[in-house]
Every structure is written in structure tokens, then in C-alpha cells.
Design a protein around this motif. Structure first.
Motif, PDB file in Angstrom:
ATOM      1  N   GLY A 584      23.388  73.426 -22.759  1.00 23.42           N
ATOM      2  CA  GLY A 584      23.970  74.066 -21.996  1.00 23.42           C
ATOM      3  C   GLY A 584      22.883  75.345 -21.286  1.00 23.42           C
ATOM      4  O   GLY A 584      21.484  75.018 -21.372  1.00 23.42           O
ATOM      5  N   ASP A 585      23.297  76.518 -21.054  1.00 18.54           N
ATOM      6  CA  ASP A 585      22.400  77.396 -20.604  1.00 18.54           C
ATOM      7  C   ASP A 585      21.989  78.318 -21.833  1.00 18.54           C
ATOM      8  O   ASP A 585      21.154  79.341 -21.550  1.00 18.54           O
ATOM      9  N   GLY A 586      22.454  77.978 -23.078  1.00 19.59           N
ATOM     10  CA  GLY A 586      21.780  78.701 -24.010  1.00 19.59           C
ATOM     11  C   GLY A 586      22.725  79.731 -24.744  1.00 19.59           C
ATOM     12  O   GLY A 586      22.558  80.300 -25.812  1.00 19.59           O
ATOM     13  N   LYS A 587      24.229  79.846 -24.044  1.00 17.66           N
ATOM     14  CA  LYS A 587      24.844  80.921 -24.501  1.00 17.66           C
ATOM     15  C   LYS A 587      25.193  80.766 -26.153  1.00 17.66           C
ATOM     16  O   LYS A 587      25.805  81.522 -26.616  1.00 17.66           O
ATOM     17  N   ARG A 588      25.587  79.487 -26.248  1.00 19.26           N
ATOM     18  CA  ARG A 588      26.090  79.069 -27.512  1.00 19.26           C
ATOM     19  C   ARG A 588      25.056  78.435 -28.398  1.00 19.26           C
ATOM     20  O   ARG A 588      25.319  77.763 -29.258  1.00 19.26           O
TER      21      ARG A 588
END
Length: 1018
Positions: A584-588
Motif C-alpha cells: 500500500g502506501d508504506g504505513k505497514r
């Protein structure tokens, strides 16, 4: 469809490269180096395994203490069992919410170990994404910030409160602005807290900022209809779906919801009614959605708007300026045919685009208005609230920072120091701010720059609520006491606003007692407990109205043409930045389950890459794994090349979400950051750019791909049919069209008796989208270890279920004979035009299991319920069973991932051990393991029925992969029950068994993949 169609997992398999041939001569993965064996370590000196997961930070005893402290009974109500009845060995289930989706959280002895979808959830009806499944592991991440900090030093909460109150008072006195920067907030209670904070400090402004933005759609709806909303799309009401770069099954807006809707018109039930939707995809890079399309056409990003202009003209019968021929002749021809199909499905058609450009989305609105989509397939009156970020507001905020007019900034679930495209401009401006506060529960890139870090709870430790779609409300409740010295962000805001209600739990209660519960006559303790047990409330939806488009399309067309021209520069390549399904956007990025999940399309783990077409790679003299330097928008990265069939020529695609430098020891420096390739144009962040330069660096970095780790030696395992052929004969493509050959007539094995239960499975290839949620769900349920990039490259991944991805050439060029004769596969012309089929592959639990006959110690045996079972303590690791398995679904434990202290760096430590399912044995070094059909769930279901003195009900037992699947592609049950769902599924004319000619009698039946090719088939 051609029954002799050739399927291939990867280019190395298709082209029979020397490396591929050599690897597949050896049945087993790369052995341990002799020097490591002699040293007794079994470790690679190159990559010290001791420094992987423990050094990665998955180890702390604080979780045990948190689990032992029971959550107050009057606050937290389980889904089925009251907390005071917690019994060792018996699971509790609590309702909660993950990003607005209703979920159930399974706890054992006070610790959350598994997350499932709530069957009453409106999004996925019990399904859950890979990210949702993996979210429980984040709770046990010792990289989380464990104490609040002031100027980098640990501090007590009273110190933090006193410091922040003093600084806020000073900022307020100075007249400077205060900003609260968050990712989209759709929680009624959180919005209330922010409003109260603004009331206390009137110079405060709340800014919604999303790293992956949908501002273009929201602003286009404002321009077109006077409603600045993100629509609620109804793919289940669409008979014809046309997507221009929108990966709605993978990463666009609400993939789990759209998957459920999309599959409802394409699964067995729909096919039996002789109904199937049409899906045409135009895109640059091969997306998960593109792999599922009936027809897919690669086009450059600069051509998406132009193609939409042509489509509008074909539908409206007008001639908006700017439409022109596309570089892909097949795509150009398809536009005219697609227009006819859309018009024929008026009122039941849907056109979507992935662009964040306002003009492009405005044109999409005009097309959908002509097709009568509003009020049917598009709902503006019950809009989605999942994304509300405003790009213009955030850019304005950065300008305010630079001007020195902001005195305080508070960041909640926002990390612009990493994902803002001009990160340096932002970080330089942030230095001018007197008070900076981050609520990040990790020391992320923005938190490192903040003067105060007030770490937030993990959502499984929190109270809260969500309103992700108009009229749909979910509640969040804690399933464990805080593991560390963290505090909910809303609680901090209440304290700093000197709100009379200091406790956020009370604040949430008040929100509900005075709001929805009061309206329904359910306020008070009884109503609150009913809410916590259900986990959600669904208000009656508003009537979806029709809308008439009203905007100057000539100006829109000119803007689109200008945007297209800005991306075209001679023979320069075009860059497309996209979200991967896992990251996804890199949060995880610090979640190892997600890092090791193979990308659904490329099958790459632990990395991002530059996806290019085979034609371009051949022309430029590149080879897969070559590291190239890509430069665009004044920024450059060095990433390895991936040859991607279906990639539009003249384009390169790179995923965002990688390249974190302060994610934690799992995610740090994995891949490269692609967010700086963004640009800001006409009020929105743009995800495409002109590549000003790219070249080989001379470095070779092989990608850790899983796609060709297992070979079927050329045997056919995929079966397809066209919808036209299916309507003529429902058995089309299955091999059962004529007289079916009985491969079981003669056998060397005795049959097994299954007097009560015969556990089998059915998998519908038409429903499976290949998302990979089942892979993570299986890992969480069955204690499957993470092995890391180097081990994946050695073919040592441990997943019990894999999603095989098969390419095939569409019938527009090369025959199998031509493929065989052509030694240089890159010279073939049709790599742009490929079809894809996804196939879940797990232990088939064969009735005549070839693994059982070769095991010298009876470690693998057949049960009286049709299961192929493993006795781990008997296994001596000969691997004969793996060698004899035609499906290649057995895994060999190279190391004691969970149990050996030498591997503390992986998963054996206090912290991560607490996510283990105690009902499943952790395996040890030197043994084989594979899918058990979640035998622990089978036993629990049977025991429950026995205690209640009743027969087991069909559907009462769901295996982990089945439960998480939003598409309901996997059905499990008792074949001895003729009325069971699985029995009915296996009686379908589409059912076939993989490699049934070997007479191993697999227990898993597959339903043929059907494509609705319609007019475009020719």
C-alpha cells in the motif's frame, strides 16, 4: 477457447532459460553451504540470521503483562462470550473495526492472535484483506515507541502534558496558526475531539492528508454536480465495467468491497443463471484488476485521458477536440466496441479511472452521466468517507510552514516526511515551527523530526468508532490493555484542550448515547452493550438520486490534452507510480507477513522494482535483475528491472510504499522510495511523469520471486472457457464436455473408508482474484514463519497456500509451435497481449496420496475423514514426500524458525511468540509441513457440536483461507453431506481436478475460469 493453450508462470519457464532448467533438475531448494554445516550453525555468514526478527524488534515481555490484566468488564464486551467467562484454552471473540470495516478479534488468554471479518460487515461480508489479517502482528512489534518523548528523551505523561500545554498557550498568545494534520478521519468521536480542540484554540485548522490521494475524484464531483464527495460505487449493479487504470480489486478506494461486488456477477451462482458481467481494462502496468479483466489493453499513462475523450465522443456522438489514435491499435479499435457495449448496458454500466487528475475524472463523470450510472452503479447520496484528503490544503499548509506563520503542528497517522513528494521542502519548513507533535506509535520519519512524540495506542488497544460510508457505523474496542506506555491520541487532545471529559472511553460513550443510540432508543448501558456485541450499526440508506452533468467539457478536454502533451517528450519513457497490494502506501512496511507476501502479479517479495515490457528490455539490452537508475521530476532511484508481460511499451511502473528509513528493522531500507516522483498539477498530486533519463548501473540485484519455484513439468493445470462456449455447454473447458475418462477405474491403492466426514474443498477460479489475503490468513492461523529475502531467493518460503499466476498469449500471434521454434522469446510480438489466471494451490489431500506411500516412518498418513495428516514428531526429513508430490505443496523446515534460540532474529522471541495460535504445533528443524485444512478448526467445530448434543452444521467450520476470502472463492465442507455447499459446488459441470490423470484422487476440485470475451474475442 483453445484447449491446447500454453500457460506459463514466468519468462524463465516459457523460455526454458539455463538457470531455470538447472534449478528444476534439482527437486529441492538450495542446500545449506558446507561451511555452515561444519560450523554447526546452519547459518549463512553473509546474512546473519540472528539479526533478523529479534534484531528486527519482535521481542518483549510487556505484552504478557498487558494480556494478564483483564480489560474492565463494563467497557469491553465480547462478540459471543462475556469476559468473566474467559477460560484457559477457550477463545474469546471481540467485535472491533479495522479502517472502518467491522471485524472480529480472536483472543486467547487475554492476547489477540487472529483478526477476521465480521459476517455482518457491509464491505466484505466477513472477508478481510491481507493488510487487515497482518494488522494483529503490528501489536507485537517491539519497534513501537514505548514511552512518550520530549526532544528525543523519554518523558512521563505529566511532563508531556505540561510541556505541550505551555507551548500551545504561547503559540495561541502569538497569534500564529495551529494545524492538526491527519490522514482521513471518518470517526465521529475523533472529529468531535478535533472540533473541541479547535474551539479551545481558534487558530487551529484540521488538514486531511492522504499519501495516496483521491482529491481528483472529490473535486470533479464538486465541479460536475456540486457535491464534493467520494462516490459509493456499486460494481454488483454493473453489467459492463470499463476501467482506465483503476486497480479496484487491488488498491483503489475499497478493494475488499469491490471484490465482493464484482465477483457476485461472475461466480458460479451468476454463471448458472447464464449471467456474467463484462470487464474491459485499459492501463499501463499489469495490475491485479487487469489480470482479472475479460479484455485488457496496455496503453501509456499519457493516453488514458485521450482514450476517454475518444470514448466520450463515441458514446455522445460528438467530437470533443483532442481525441486521436492510440499507439496500441487493438486498444484504439476496442474503444469503439466498448462504447457500443456501454450504451447497450445503459443504466447498468460503470466507467472508472485511477487518475487523480480533476479534468480526467470530470470527463469520467460526463461519460457516466450519459450512461445513466448515477443512482444505479454510482451513489452520490450515500458517499464513501474512506478518503477525504485535500491536496491543495496540504500544499498550502507547507507554504504556511515555509512562511513561518504556523506555531504548532500535530501529526496523527500522517508521515509527510516520508510520503510527501517534496519531503525536503517540508522538513526544512518544519524546522521553523515552535511546537511539533507526532502521535506515531512508531518512530517514523516525521516523528524523528518532532519535538514531542506522544505515542498512540495500536487499534487493538483502543476505543473508538468509524463511519467509512454514509449510514454505516462501526465501533472499536480494546482487546488487550496497552502493551507499552502509550496513550490514545484523542485522549491527549482532550487533555491539551482542557476538555472536562478527559477519558476518551467516556467521550465515545457520550457520542453514541447522544447520537445514533439515542435515535434508536438504545441509549444507556444495555444499548451500549448491544452495540459492542454487534460491532456495527447500519442506518437506512438515503435514496440514491440521479444527477445531470453540468460543466464545460471543451475546457476539460483542453486540460486533458495539455496534461497528455506534458507526458510526451520525444522518445522518452513515461513513468507510472502505483500501490502494491501488500505494501500500500508504506504505513505497514515493518510488517514481515506483508513484506514476504508475494506480489499478486510479479510474485516479488521484499522489494520494489522497475516493471518494463519485454520489447523495451530487449531493445535496450537489459536483463531482469539489472539495477537501473530512473530519473524523473528531478529525482532518481536505483531499482532492479522486472520483465512484465502486459506492460505498455515505452512505460516503466514503480510501486510506492518502499524505501522507508525509519519504519523499524523489518521495513528499513527495503526497496526505494517512489513518492518523490509525484508532482503537483492543477490542485492535485499526479502519479505520472516523463522519465528524463534511465540507464544501467552495472549492479545486478536478483529479485526474490516465487513464481517459478515449483514446476509441473509442462503438465496442464489451468482450464478456461469463453462465456459464449459456457452458455452452449456448461462443461466447456473442463474436460468433461464429452464422455469423461474415469482415471480412477484402475488403482494401485486401496480406497479409504470415510464413514462420517469426508472433508473436501472447491475453488472457483472465476471468483479468485489472486489478492493473497488467504496466504496471510493461513500464516496467522497456522504459525507459519517468515524466512526473509535471501531464503525466498533460495526457494525456501514456508507458505502453506500459494497463489500461482499463469500467463497465456491471447490468440493474436504466435502459436505454440512458433514459441517452441523461437529460441529468443523476447522477439515474439505478443507479450503486450497476455491473459492471466490465478490458481490457489495447497495440499490437495489426495485419497491416493503419493506422499504417503514413500514415507519410511509413516509421518504422513490418511485419516478416516479424508485428510492427509502429518505427525511432526515422526518425520525425519527425508523429503521423499516432497519429491513424490506432483503439486509441490510441501515445505521443508530448514531451520527452527520458532523454537531454536539461534533464530531469535526470526520469530522465536517473547514478543512474537505471543501471536502464535496455541492450537497449532510449531514445527521444528528437519521436518516437512503443509496445509492441514486447519484441522484444529475442524476439531473445535466437532467438539462444540458434541457438547451441544447436535449434528455439525454445514458451514459451521470455515478454514482460514476460506474465511478471509471476500470473493467466497474457497468452499470447504463435508462431501458426505449431499446438501452441503461444497458438495453442490463440486457437482458443477465446470469442476475439474488438477492432474487427475495421475489418479491420486485430489480432494480439491477447481471450477473452470470463464471469460466474457463478447465482441472483442475476435
Amino acid at each position: 477457447m483453445d484447449s491446447n493453450k500454453k500457460y506459463w508462470k514466468g519468462l524463465e519457464e516459457l523460455n526454458k532459460t539455463p538457470e531455470f532448467v538447472e534449478k528444476n533438475k534439482n527437486e529441492f531448494a538450495e542446500p545449506i553451504p558446507i561451511e555452515d554445516l561444519l560450523s554447526g550453525s546452519g547459518l549463512s555468514a553473509k546474512t546473519p540470521r540472528r539479526d533478523f526478527l529479534k534484531a528486527l524488534g519482535f521481542g518483549v515481555g510487556a505484552v504478557t503483562l498487558a494480556a494478564c490484566q483483564k480489560v474492565p468488564v463494563h467497557k469491553s464486551i465480547p462478540y459471543l462470550i462475556k469476559p468473566e467467562e474467559v477460560t484457559p484454552g477457550v477463545a474469546n471473540y471481540y467485535s472491533s473495526s479495522y479502517e472502518g470495516q467491522a471485524i472480529l478479534v480472536k483472543t486467547r488468554e487475554g492476547r489477540p492472535i487472529k483478526v477476521e471479518g465480521n459476517p455482518n460487515d457491509i464491505f466484505a461480508k466477513g472477508g478481510l484483506s491481507a493488510q487487515g489479517q497482518a494488522s494483529v502482528l503490528d501489536l507485537y512489534d517491539a519497534n513501537r515507541t514505548q514511552d512518550p518523548k520530549i526532544n528525543g528523551a523519554d518523558a512521563a505523561w505529566p511532563e508531556v502534558d505540561a510541556y505541550v500545554l505551555r507551548e500551545l498557550a504561547a503559540v495561541a498568545a502569538s497569534g500564529k496558526g495551529i494545524r492538526i494534520v491527519t490522514s482521513t478521519v471518518h470517526s465521529p468521536s475523533t472529529l468531535g475531539v478535533i472540533a473541541d480542540f479547535v474551539a479551545k484554540y481558534p487558530t487551529t485548522k484540521h488538514i486531511n492528508y492522504d499519501a495516496v490521494s483521491y482529491t481528483g475524484i472529490i473535486q470533479a464531483n464538486q465541479n460536475s454536480f456540486g457535491k464534493a464527495v467520494l462516490p459509493h460505487y456499486n460494481f454488483d449493479k454493473a453489467e459492463v465495467i470499463v476501467s482506465f487504470g483503476a486497480d479496484f480489486l487491488g488498491s483503489w478506494i475499497s478493494p475488499e468491497e469491490f471484490t465482493r461486488q464484482y465477483v457476485s456477477n461472475r461466480n458460479s451462482k451468476s454463471l448458472e443463471a447464464k449471467k456474467m458481467s463484462r470487464h474491459i481494462q485499459f492501463e499501463a502496468g499489469m495490475s491485479l484488476t487487469g489480470t482479472n479483466a475479460d479484455n485488457r489493453f496496455p496503453i501509456k499513462p499519457s493516453e488514458e485521458g485521450i482514450a476517454l475523450l475518444s470514448l466520450y465522443n463515441a458514446i455522445a456522438g460528438t467530437s470533443l477536440a483532442g481525441a486521436k489514435k492510440l499507439s496500441n491499435k487493438a486498444a484504439d479499435t476496442a474503444i469503439t466496441l466498448v462504447a457500443k457495449e456501454l450504451l447497450a448496458a445503459k443504466g447498468k454500466a460503470l466507467v472508472v479511472a485511477g487518475s487523480n487528475d480533476v479534468a480526467t475524472q470530470t470527463l469520467v463523470n460526463a461519460i457516466n452521466s450519459l450512461l445513466g450510472s448515477y443512482g444505479n452503479t454510482i451513489d452520490l447520496d450515500n458517499p464513501s468517507k474512506q478518503y477525504a484528503g485535500n491536496d491543495q490544503d496540504f500544499v498550502g499548509f507547507v507554504n504556511e510552514l515555509a512562511a513561518g506563520s504556523i506555531g504548532a503542528v500535530l501529526f496523527l497517522n500522517a508521515n509527510p516526511a516520508y510520503d510527501y513528494f517534496k519531503a525536503k521542502e517540508f522538513t526544512d519548513a518544519l524546522k521553523k515551527v515552535r511546537l511539533t507533535v507526532s502521535f506515531s506509535d512508531h518512530g517514523d520519519e516525521t516523528a524523528l523530526l518532532s519535538k514531542v512524540v506522544a505515542p498512540n495506542h495500536h487499534y487493538l488497544e483502543s476505543w473508538g468508532d468509524a463511519n467509512a460510508v454514509e449510514g454505516y457505523y462501526t465501533v472499536i474496542q480494546p482487546t488487550i490493555n496497552p502493551v507499552y506506555n502509550t496513550r490514545q491520541a484523542e485522549h491527549s487532545l482532550l487533555v491539551w484542550a482542557e476538555n472536562p471529559v478527559k477519558d476518551y472511553y467516556t467521550y465515545v460513550r457520550n457520542t453514541w448515547d447522544k447520537g445514533l443510540l439515542a435515535k434508536g432508543g438504545l441509549s444507556g448501558q444495555k444499548g451500549w452493550e448491544s452495540l459492542l456485541q454487534a460491532g456495527l450499526i447500519k442506518a437506512a440508506p438515503a435514496t440514491a438520486g440521479t444527477y445531470t452533468f453540468s460543466h464545460d467539457l471543451n475546457a476539460v478536454a483542453q486540460t486533458i490534452v495539455d496534461h497528455s502533451n506534458s507526458l510526451v517528450s520525444g522518445d522518452k519513457f513515461e513513468l507510472q507510480v502505483y500501490q502494491s497490494v501488500a505494501m500500500g502506501d508504506g504505513k505497514r512496511a515493518n510488517n514481515p507477513w506483508l513484506q514476504e507476501l508475494p506480489d499478486p502479479v510479479s510474485k516479488v517479495t521484499w522489494d520494489n522494482f522497475a516493471a518494463m515490457s519485454m520489447t523495451d528490455i530487449q531493445k535496450l539490452g537489459f536483463e531482469e535483475g539489472d539495477v537501473i537508475k530512473v530519473e524523473a521530476n528531478g529525482y532518481s532511484v536505483e531499482v532492479p528491472v522486472l520483465a512484465q508481460p502486459g506492460q505498455a511499451q515505452g512505460t516503466i511502473s514503480i510501486a510506492v510504499g518502499y524505501g522507508r528509513v525509519s519504519a523499524g528493522l523489518v521495513g528499513n531500507n527495503v526497496g526505494k522510495n517512489a513518492f518523490p516522483f509525484y508532482s503537483y498539477r492543477n490542485g492535485t498530486f499526479q502519479t505520472t511523469a516523463v522519465i528524463t533519463d534511465f540507464k544501467k548501473t552495472g549492479i545486478i540485484s536478483p529479485l526474490a520471486q516465487t513464481q517459478t519455484h515449483h514446476s509441473y513439468e509442462g503438465r496442464s493445470v489451468i482450464r478456461e472457457a469463453s462465456f459464449t462456449a459456457y452458455k452452449k455447454n456448461p462443461a466447456a473447458g473442463s474436460g468433461n464436455e464429452g464422455e469423461h475418462k474415469d482415471y480412477n477405474k484402475t488403482s494401485l491403492w486401496d480406497d479409504h473408508d470415510r464413514p462420517v466426514y469426508n472433508w473436501v474443498m472447491a475453488i472457483d477460479l472465476n471468483a479468485c482474484t489472486g489478492c493473497g489475503a488467504c496466504v496471510v490468513a493461513c500464516s496467522a492461523e497456522n504459525n507459519i514463519p517468515v524466512v526473509g529475502k535471501d531464503e525466498v531467493k533460495r526457494r525456501r518460503e514456508m507458505h502453506w497456500i500459494r497463489i500461482d499466476r499463469y500467463y497465456s498469449f491471447n490468440d493474436h500471434g504466435d502459436s505454440e509451435e512458433a514459441i517452441t521454434k523461437e529460441k529468443d522469446i523476447a522477439k515474439l510480438t505478443n507479450f503486450d497481449n497476455v491473459s492471466v489466471v490465478h490458481q490457489p494451490m495447497l495440499c490437495q489431500h489426495c485419497d491416493h496420496a503419493p506422499c504417503e506411500t514413500v514415507c519410511p516412518v509413516l509421518a504422513t498418513v490418511h485419516s478416516s475423514e479424508g485428510l492427509n495428516q502429518m505427525a511432526y514428531n515422526r518425520c525425519i526429513g527425508t523429503r521423499y514426500c516432497a519429491n513424490n508430490c506432483p503439486y509441490k505443496v510441501r515445505r521443508f523446515n530448514w531451520f527452527n524458525y520458532w523454537n531454536d534460540s539461534r533464530f531469535d532474529n526470526y520469530l522465536n522471541n517473547e514478543h512474537t511468540q505471543l501471536v502464535l495460535n496455541p492450537d497449532v504445533t510449531t514445527r521444528f528443524r528437519g521436518v516437512m509441513e503443509k496445509c492441514s485444512m486447519c484441522v484444529q478448526r475442524i476439531q473445535a467445530g466437532k467438539l462444540k457440536a458434541k457438547i451441544e448434543k447436535r449434528p455439525l452444521k454445514d458451514g459451521e467450520i470455515k478454514v482460514a483461507c476460506q474465511q478471509t476470502c471476500s470473493a467466497n472463492a474457497i468452499v470447504f465442507g463435508n462431501a458426505n453431506d449431499p446438501n452441503s455447499e461444497v458438495s453442490k459446488a463440486l457437482k458443477s459441470e465446470r469442476t475439474y481436478y488438477v492432474l487427475e490423470e495421475l489418479n491420486v484422487q485430489p480432494g480439491i476440485g477447481y471450477q473452470v475460469k470463464v471469460r466474457n470475451l463478447s465482441e472483442l474475442e475476435a
